[in-house]
Enzyme design. Structure first.
Site, PDB file in Angstrom:
ATOM      1  N   THR A  44     -18.228  -9.758 -21.454  1.00 55.82           N
ATOM      2  CA  THR A  44     -17.395  -8.903 -20.606  1.00 55.82           C
ATOM      3  C   THR A  44     -17.077  -9.631 -19.286  1.00 55.82           C
ATOM      4  O   THR A  44     -17.879 -10.428 -18.830  1.00 55.82           O
ATOM      5  CB  THR A  44     -18.199  -7.630 -20.324  1.00 55.82           C
ATOM      6  OG1 THR A  44     -18.255  -6.898 -21.533  1.00 55.82           O
ATOM      7  CG2 THR A  44     -17.579  -6.761 -19.239  1.00 55.82           C
ATOM      8  N   ARG A  57     -16.272   4.099 -30.171  1.00 51.32           N
ATOM      9  CA  ARG A  57     -17.307   3.847 -29.164  1.00 51.32           C
ATOM     10  C   ARG A  57     -16.686   3.266 -27.868  1.00 51.32           C
ATOM     11  O   ARG A  57     -15.875   2.362 -27.900  1.00 51.32           O
ATOM     12  CB  ARG A  57     -18.338   2.855 -29.731  1.00 51.32           C
ATOM     13  CG  ARG A  57     -19.473   2.509 -28.781  1.00 51.32           C
ATOM     14  CD  ARG A  57     -19.232   1.248 -27.985  1.00 51.32           C
ATOM     15  NE  ARG A  57     -20.368   0.925 -27.124  1.00 51.32           N
ATOM     16  CZ  ARG A  57     -20.333  -0.008 -26.180  1.00 51.32           C
ATOM     17  NH1 ARG A  57     -19.234  -0.695 -25.980  1.00 51.32           N
ATOM     18  NH2 ARG A  57     -21.383  -0.248 -25.438  1.00 51.32           N
ATOM     19  N   ASP A  68     -19.581   1.201 -20.845  1.00 46.93           N
ATOM     20  CA  ASP A  68     -19.558   1.512 -19.415  1.00 46.93           C
ATOM     21  C   ASP A  68     -18.354   0.908 -18.687  1.00 46.93           C
ATOM     22  O   ASP A  68     -17.960   1.401 -17.626  1.00 46.93           O
ATOM     23  CB  ASP A  68     -20.832   0.980 -18.746  1.00 46.93           C
ATOM     24  CG  ASP A  68     -20.957  -0.538 -18.906  1.00 46.93           C
ATOM     25  OD1 ASP A  68     -20.755  -1.031 -20.046  1.00 46.93           O
ATOM     26  OD2 ASP A  68     -21.233  -1.226 -17.915  1.00 46.93           O
ATOM     27  N   GLY A  88     -23.806  -1.272 -22.605  1.00 47.37           N
ATOM     28  CA  GLY A  88     -23.079  -0.192 -21.956  1.00 47.37           C
ATOM     29  C   GLY A  88     -23.745   1.169 -22.008  1.00 47.37           C
ATOM     30  O   GLY A  88     -23.658   1.953 -21.058  1.00 47.37           O
TER      31      GLY A  88
HETATM   32  N1  ASP Z   1     -20.881  -3.449 -21.033  1.00 48.72           N
HETATM   33  C1  ASP Z   1     -20.054  -3.802 -22.157  1.00 48.72           C
HETATM   34  C2  ASP Z   1     -20.023  -2.654 -23.134  1.00 48.72           C
HETATM   35  O1  ASP Z   1     -21.061  -2.058 -23.365  1.00 48.72           O
HETATM   36  C3  ASP Z   1     -20.525  -5.015 -22.886  1.00 48.72           C
HETATM   37  C4  ASP Z   1     -20.820  -6.230 -22.048  1.00 48.72           C
HETATM   38  O2  ASP Z   1     -21.032  -6.146 -20.848  1.00 48.72           O
HETATM   39  O3  ASP Z   1     -20.799  -7.337 -22.614  1.00 48.72           O
HETATM   40  O4  ASP Z   1     -19.006  -2.392 -23.719  1.00 48.72           O
END
Ligand code: ASP
Length: 310
Positions: A176, A204, A207, A230
């Site tokens: 991310t 789904r 966060d 998340g």
């Molecule tokens: N926070 C992101 C999610 O849960 C994933 C990530 O930070 O790589 O979608």
């Protein structure tokens, strides 16, 4: 003039130093440097923190190295569903999108939601209709295709598992992306963008697009962009929690960020990290994983690019 600064991240996770080649490490660092420096140039020219974070995140989205925009992970159905958000600390205005497909730069669509709709958060088909109404061109699935992500998905697609793209030890690719910035006028902003988790299903959403969880900005306290599992970051309301500790407990940016990442989110077994700035241009970048791709630069002449804890 206010100290101005920018920090960016490209995901936090389980990075094993020995499995990263020097060439790949150099590629990541270069991609981080380009995004950071272009964002910083906006601030240097007297531009807004909001413009700076959008510019930096767009560049990270355009790089296949990160799980956002081009290079996003695969869903259970072999598609890409992306989430993004942006928030401005001066006005507390925010925009977010989730479950969008084919959009090259989800962060810009999030900004359009903030500036061109009466809403904060648009999802799925509705968000796509909004984008089409604004004349967004759709990229083909091939544009988002990345072999490493495809192999990650192949490994788990017949199971009920879903995973952070950076949670597999042998995997050198993640994650991310996000940016936070403080401009010359003491205004701060944050943005986060992601493809989410490999093999995710049922619509789904993590966060990243949720104001207060994966993104938050308030000139009175801080601007925050998160990365990690998340589900935990939503339950921990992580980005807003950092702000609350500063506002209600008087903690510094650094202490508030550390408290959330090294204590509160760990208490509920959440793994990940965040980047944060305050309106004086201070920066914090804590993470409780083995590594987090990250970089920063300030008008005081400080700058660095890191992957691991060093
Ligand atoms: N926070 C992101 C999610 O849960 C994933 C990530 O930070 O790589 O979608």
């Amino acid at each position: 003039m206010n100290t101005f600064s920018i920090a960016i991240h490209g995901g936090a996770g389980t990075l094993v130093k020995g499995l990263m080649t020097p060439e790949l490490e150099a590629e990541y660092k270069l991609a981080l440097k380009i995004a950071r420096d272009k964002g910083y140039e906006v601030l240097e020219r007297g531009g807004s923190a909001l413009d700076a974070v959008e510019v930096a995140v767009k560049l990270l989205e355009n790089s296949p190295l990160f799980n956002a925009g081009k290079g996003s992970v695969f869903t259970n159905e072999g598609t890409h569903e992306m989430d993004a958000s942006i928030m401005e600390g001066k006005t507390l205005e925010a925009g977010a999108v989730s479950l969008i497909t084919g959009i090259k730069n989800p962060v810009s669509l999030a900004r359009d939601v903030m500036e061109k709709s009466y809403h904060v958060f648009l999802a799925g088909d509705g968000a796509m209709k909004f984008a089409k109404g604004l004349g967004y061109k759709l990229e083909s699935p091939e544009y988002f295709y990345d072999e490493v992500r495809y192999k990650q998905w192949q490994g788990i697609k017949d199971s009920d598992n879903f995973q952070l793209d950076h949670s597999v030890k042998k995997d050198g690719k993640f994650g991310t992306v996000g940016a936070v910035a403080c401009d010359q006028f003491g205004n701060i902003a944050a943005a986060t963008s992601t493809g989410g988790m490999t093999n995710k299903k049922w619509g789904r959403v993590g966060d990243s697009p949720m104001v207060g969880a994966g993104v938050y900005a308030n000139n009175k306290t801080c601007a925050v962009s998160c990365t990690g599992s998340g589900e935990f970051f939503i339950r921990g309301v992580v980005a807003y929690d950092v702000s609350c500790l500063m506002e209600h407990k008087g903690l510094s940016l650094k202490d508030a960020s550390n408290e959330v990442i090294h204590k509160r989110i760990l208490d509920i077994k959440g793994d990940g990290g965040l980047i944060a700035v305050d309106a004086k241009g201070n920066i914090a970048m804590p993470f409780n994983t083995e590594g987090m791709y990250r970089a920063f630069k300030t008008s005081k002449g400080e700058e660095d690019i890191f992957i691991y804890k060093d």
